[in-house]
Every structure is written in C-alpha cells, then in structure tokens.
Design an enzyme around this catalytic site. Sequence first.
Site, PDB file in Angstrom:
ATOM      1  N   ARG A  21      97.137  13.056-113.167  1.00  0.00           N
ATOM      2  CA  ARG A  21      96.074  12.691-112.265  1.00  0.00           C
ATOM      3  C   ARG A  21      94.910  13.187-112.572  1.00  0.00           C
ATOM      4  O   ARG A  21      94.514  14.354-113.075  1.00  0.00           O
ATOM      5  CB  ARG A  21      96.904  13.252-110.951  1.00  0.00           C
ATOM      6  CG  ARG A  21      98.075  12.800-110.580  1.00  0.00           C
ATOM      7  CD  ARG A  21      98.664  13.349-109.371  1.00  0.00           C
ATOM      8  NE  ARG A  21     100.076  12.782-109.086  1.00  0.00           N
ATOM      9  CZ  ARG A  21     100.504  12.462-107.934  1.00  0.00           C
ATOM     10  NH1 ARG A  21      99.699  12.380-107.094  1.00  0.00           N
ATOM     11  NH2 ARG A  21     101.673  11.999-107.596  1.00  0.00           N
ATOM     12  N   SER A 136     118.641  14.254 -92.845  1.00  0.00           N
ATOM     13  CA  SER A 136     117.135  13.748 -93.116  1.00  0.00           C
ATOM     14  C   SER A 136     117.103  12.550 -93.694  1.00  0.00           C
ATOM     15  O   SER A 136     117.813  11.966 -94.702  1.00  0.00           O
ATOM     16  CB  SER A 136     116.715  14.920 -94.290  1.00  0.00           C
ATOM     17  OG  SER A 136     115.443  14.582 -94.914  1.00  0.00           O
ATOM     18  N   SER A 188     103.920   6.861 -94.641  1.00  0.00           N
ATOM     19  CA  SER A 188     102.634   6.675 -94.970  1.00  0.00           C
ATOM     20  C   SER A 188     102.457   5.894 -96.428  1.00  0.00           C
ATOM     21  O   SER A 188     101.420   5.291 -96.469  1.00  0.00           O
ATOM     22  CB  SER A 188     102.029   7.746 -95.182  1.00  0.00           C
ATOM     23  OG  SER A 188     102.386   8.562 -96.407  1.00  0.00           O
ATOM     24  N   HIS A 216     101.207  10.887 -89.550  1.00  0.00           N
ATOM     25  CA  HIS A 216     100.434   9.762 -89.948  1.00  0.00           C
ATOM     26  C   HIS A 216     100.293   8.791 -88.889  1.00  0.00           C
ATOM     27  O   HIS A 216     100.010   7.581 -88.922  1.00  0.00           O
ATOM     28  CB  HIS A 216     100.932   8.873 -91.185  1.00  0.00           C
ATOM     29  CG  HIS A 216     100.767   9.642 -92.561  1.00  0.00           C
ATOM     30  ND1 HIS A 216      99.760   9.705 -93.080  1.00  0.00           N
ATOM     31  CD2 HIS A 216     101.774  10.400 -93.227  1.00  0.00           C
ATOM     32  CE1 HIS A 216      99.810  10.269 -94.136  1.00  0.00           C
ATOM     33  NE2 HIS A 216     100.987  11.128 -94.138  1.00  0.00           N
ATOM     34  N   THR A 244      99.675  16.896 -87.785  1.00  0.00           N
ATOM     35  CA  THR A 244      98.433  17.597 -88.764  1.00  0.00           C
ATOM     36  C   THR A 244      97.256  17.351 -87.935  1.00  0.00           C
ATOM     37  O   THR A 244      97.186  16.592 -87.217  1.00  0.00           O
ATOM     38  CB  THR A 244      98.635  16.723 -90.258  1.00  0.00           C
ATOM     39  OG1 THR A 244      97.328  17.560 -90.698  1.00  0.00           O
ATOM     40  CG2 THR A 244      97.914  15.312 -90.153  1.00  0.00           C
ATOM     41  N   LYS A 247      94.275  14.841 -90.386  1.00  0.00           N
ATOM     42  CA  LYS A 247      94.067  13.164 -90.784  1.00  0.00           C
ATOM     43  C   LYS A 247      93.531  12.635 -89.826  1.00  0.00           C
ATOM     44  O   LYS A 247      92.161  12.704 -89.684  1.00  0.00           O
ATOM     45  CB  LYS A 247      95.642  12.546 -91.103  1.00  0.00           C
ATOM     46  CG  LYS A 247      96.195  13.248 -92.293  1.00  0.00           C
ATOM     47  CD  LYS A 247      97.498  12.616 -92.871  1.00  0.00           C
ATOM     48  CE  LYS A 247      98.273  13.505 -93.702  1.00  0.00           C
ATOM     49  NZ  LYS A 247      97.702  14.082 -95.096  1.00  0.00           N
ATOM     50  N   THR A 276     100.801  34.853 -93.298  1.00  0.00           N
ATOM     51  CA  THR A 276      99.605  34.083 -93.764  1.00  0.00           C
ATOM     52  C   THR A 276      98.513  34.083 -92.671  1.00  0.00           C
ATOM     53  O   THR A 276      98.457  34.190 -91.597  1.00  0.00           O
ATOM     54  CB  THR A 276      99.745  32.618 -93.961  1.00  0.00           C
ATOM     55  OG1 THR A 276      98.723  32.101 -94.758  1.00  0.00           O
ATOM     56  CG2 THR A 276     100.237  31.567 -92.792  1.00  0.00           C
ATOM     57  N   THR A 277      97.195  34.054 -93.243  1.00  0.00           N
ATOM     58  CA  THR A 277      95.873  34.276 -92.311  1.00  0.00           C
ATOM     59  C   THR A 277      95.963  32.944 -91.375  1.00  0.00           C
ATOM     60  O   THR A 277      96.134  31.785 -91.935  1.00  0.00           O
ATOM     61  CB  THR A 277      94.569  34.403 -93.210  1.00  0.00           C
ATOM     62  OG1 THR A 277      94.642  35.529 -93.960  1.00  0.00           O
ATOM     63  CG2 THR A 277      93.493  34.371 -92.383  1.00  0.00           C
ATOM     64  N   THR A 362     104.797  10.154-106.332  1.00  0.00           N
ATOM     65  CA  THR A 362     104.539   9.863-104.770  1.00  0.00           C
ATOM     66  C   THR A 362     105.535   8.669-104.062  1.00  0.00           C
ATOM     67  O   THR A 362     105.699   8.516-103.274  1.00  0.00           O
ATOM     68  CB  THR A 362     103.152   9.655-104.410  1.00  0.00           C
ATOM     69  OG1 THR A 362     102.500  10.825-105.041  1.00  0.00           O
ATOM     70  CG2 THR A 362     102.871   9.718-103.133  1.00  0.00           C
TER      71      THR A 362
HETATM   72  C1  LIG Z   1     104.368  12.572 -93.681  1.00  0.00           C
HETATM   73  C2  LIG Z   1     103.593  13.986 -94.113  1.00  0.00           C
HETATM   74  N1  LIG Z   1     104.050  15.087 -93.543  1.00  0.00           N
HETATM   75  C3  LIG Z   1     103.111  16.299 -93.765  1.00  0.00           C
HETATM   76  C4  LIG Z   1     102.082  16.125 -94.585  1.00  0.00           C
HETATM   77  C5  LIG Z   1     101.268  17.390 -94.799  1.00  0.00           C
HETATM   78  O1  LIG Z   1     100.249  17.721 -93.908  1.00  0.00           O
HETATM   79  P1  LIG Z   1      98.897  18.254 -94.256  1.00  0.00           P
HETATM   80  O2  LIG Z   1      98.130  17.443 -95.213  1.00  0.00           O
HETATM   81  O3  LIG Z   1      98.576  18.650 -93.091  1.00  0.00           O
HETATM   82  O4  LIG Z   1      99.533  19.503 -95.062  1.00  0.00           O
HETATM   83  C6  LIG Z   1     101.771  14.989 -95.243  1.00  0.00           C
HETATM   84  C7  LIG Z   1     100.404  15.084 -96.237  1.00  0.00           C
HETATM   85  O5  LIG Z   1      99.816  14.048 -96.500  1.00  0.00           O
HETATM   86  C8  LIG Z   1     102.494  13.878 -94.985  1.00  0.00           C
HETATM   87  O6  LIG Z   1     102.189  12.685 -95.398  1.00  0.00           O
END
Ligand SMILES: Cc1ncc(COP(=O)(O)O)c(C=O)c1O
Length: 409
Positions: A21, A136, A188, A216, A244, A247, A276-277, A362
């Site tokens: 990449r 899952s 996504s 997403h 998240t 995004k 973690t901080t 991916t």
């Molecule tokens: C479906 C999905 N969940 C979680 C994440 C992780 O989120 P973050 O980018 O906030 O670490 C991603 C990242 O692209 C994602 O595509």
Amino acid sequence: MPYDHFFSAALARLHAERRYRVFADLERIAGRFPHATWHSPNGPRPVVIWCSNDYLGMGQHPKVIGAMVETATRMGAGAGGTRNISGTNHPLVELERELADLHDKEAALVFTSGYVSNETGIATIARLLPNCVILSDAWNHNSMIEGVRCAGVEKKIWRHNDIDHLEEFLAAEAPERPKLIVFEALYSMDGDVAPVNQICDVAERYGAMTFIDEVHSAGMYGPRGAGIAAREGALHRIDVVEGTLAKAFGCLGGYIAASADIIDAVRSYATGFIFTTALPPAVCAAATAAIRHLKTSRWERGRHQDQAARVKAVLNAAGLPVMPTDTHIVPVMVADPEKCKEASDLLLAEHGIYVQPINYPTVPRGTERLRITPTPYHDDSLIDALAEALVDVWGRLGLPLRCRALAAE
Ligand SMILES: Cc1ncc(COP(=O)(O)O)c(C=O)c1O
C-alpha cells in the site's frame, strides 16, 4: 540488524502479491472541502478527494472547528491520563450524555477509536456472559472479528445478512445459553444494509443479545442521525450500539451506548478502556458539536443522499460498472488488483482526483474496486468531472464499459 531480512521478506511478499500500500500525502484545506493539496513527488498540486469517510464534511464545519479551538485554548491539548487516573474531563462527560441521548440509551462510553470500542467492547461483554456463544456476520469488520477472537468464547459465523442461517445457529443452542449477535448496520465496502428488524426478531425469539456497529451510518441515517437502527424503528430492540466519532462526526474516537449496567460493567472491566489515555477534551467538544448539529440539521443528510444518487446515476449512464447500493457508498468494480491501483494512480496524477484503491484483504481477491464516497459538498460539476476522468482511465487501462444505451435504461 540480524532480523532485518524478515521484514524485507515480508514487504517483498506484499509487493509480489500486488498489495503493497502507498499513501497519498494530502493536506486538506479547511473551508474548501472536498478540495485538498497533494504533496506529489513533483511538488504540491490541487486535488479533489472522492474517498473520504468524513462523509458529511463535519471535520471542517465551523461549529466543530470552533468547539475544538475554544476548548483547546481553555483546557489545553491532552487529556492528562487514563480515565481511572486523571483523564475524565467535563467535555468527555458531556459527549457521553450526548451519545446516550442520540441512541436513546441510558448511558454511553467513549473509547479512543471505533476499532477499540468494537474490540474491547465485544470481548468484555462476551466474557461477562457465562458460557457465551457469539454469532458474528461473515462480513464483519476486522475490529469486530478481533473483539470476537479476544473474547475467547465459542463463535459461529453466519452467512452475510442470511437470517435463516443465523436462526439455524440460534435454534441449535440450549435456550438458557447466553448468545451475543454482532453485526454491522451498513457494510462499508459493498454499501449494503443489515435487515435489522429481522435480526431483532430472531434475537428476541431465541433470547439473544444484539450488538450493532453503526460506524458507517451514525450521523447519516435516522431522523436525528442515530443510524440505520433508528431509521428502521428498531433502536429500542438493540442492546448495544457501537459507533465512531471519526466518520460522519468528523473527529476521532469510538463509543458504545447501552443500558446503564452494561456501560458500567464495560467501564469497569474493559482493558482497552481502562489502560489507555482518554480522548483530549478538545476532540470531545468538537464531536459533541458535530452530534448536536446533526441531531437537528437535516440539510447534510438530505444533500448527502441526493449527491450519492446523482453520482450513481451519472457513472451508470457513462457505462461504468457501479455496484448497486441503496446507500451513500458507490463502489466501482475493477476486479483486478494491479488495474485498480493503476486506475487510482492515473486519476490522481492526471485528473487531480483522489480515490484510494480497495484491494485484498479489505475486500476478497477478484473484487478489487474503487470506493467512491460522495459528500454534500461534491457539486454537480465535480461529479461530471469524476465521470469523465473515470471513462478516460477505463479506456486507457482497457477496462470494459457497459453499453451506454443499456446503462442509461
Ligand atoms: C465497520 C467498522 N467498524 C469500526 C471501524 C473502526 O472505526 P475507527 O476508524 O473509529 O477506529 C471501522 C473503520 O473504518 C469500520 O469500517
């Protein structure tokens, strides 16, 4: 260094498999989204970004930048510690209240990323359920897969979005065994959506707990931007919503929203939270500003969908192989890793258009693609320029276009 050759061999494998990449060195220009400067090998050049996950341009919204600058000026840059030591700041507490309200849950908990919220959230919840089995979806994101793996409990992978397969697994378990269903609201890479209510139907029938990833979709769907579960009227049927802040909310960080007890238990047991901080206060304040804005403003959501529909229509009419989706994601199939990378390189170098190639791992091998993410700020002239550039690149690489007459139907 005696170990160097291991690393160079690992890199050579990636090159040989054509999946090494390369990142474009970009500088976004606040206020001119989606325009940016590309620091190319030959110096700075203007480009238009067509693959950002800052889906609504909120990372450059004046309210969001204003909240970040004001809070950093008032409170400084960092959080000062983990939440247990000294990292809980008022903007973080306010952000968690805002998130709980957004998803109509009793409480929320913020993590340093969406990745961490999935990984440590799923693992902790599953470990707290005695003899839990996790169900899952096969297409779940790597952060969920890692969460399932870290949980160390039995797992069953159901075929993507296949409710019958999920039900088969659920029915095979003893009724009293705790079951956790983990899935994404919107996938996504293909842009398809989970049948949320059907998943909740089987979850309720077999007494399973539900964990949905709205990474997403939060900010972009539902009347207040809570995501797909809210749009489908299923929010109250979901036990844990994960999302998240990086995004549609344009900042950084992740979260889960759930009942007060679930949140308190994860807060108390999740290693990825404890050790973690905390997020910096300015980031929290900026995310809160984005969420508040999107709760009431529908302009971004409406225009986002309009422009995504327009991109699909224009690219389809040009004969480009757009994968059909009902969402804002516009994947254009290349099905060849080298041509996918070359297409991306040509778009950037010759047309000032930045679309990162999406290759294995991916997406599965043979389904390499350009993943285009229109935003409210990609106007019609940018869309026309994108279509022209893609047609030019398709021609130069000998990639097939569909018959235009058929494509226009
Ligand atoms: C479906 C999905 N969940 C979680 C994440 C992780 O989120 P973050 O980018 O906030 O670490 C991603 C990242 O692209 C994602 O595509």
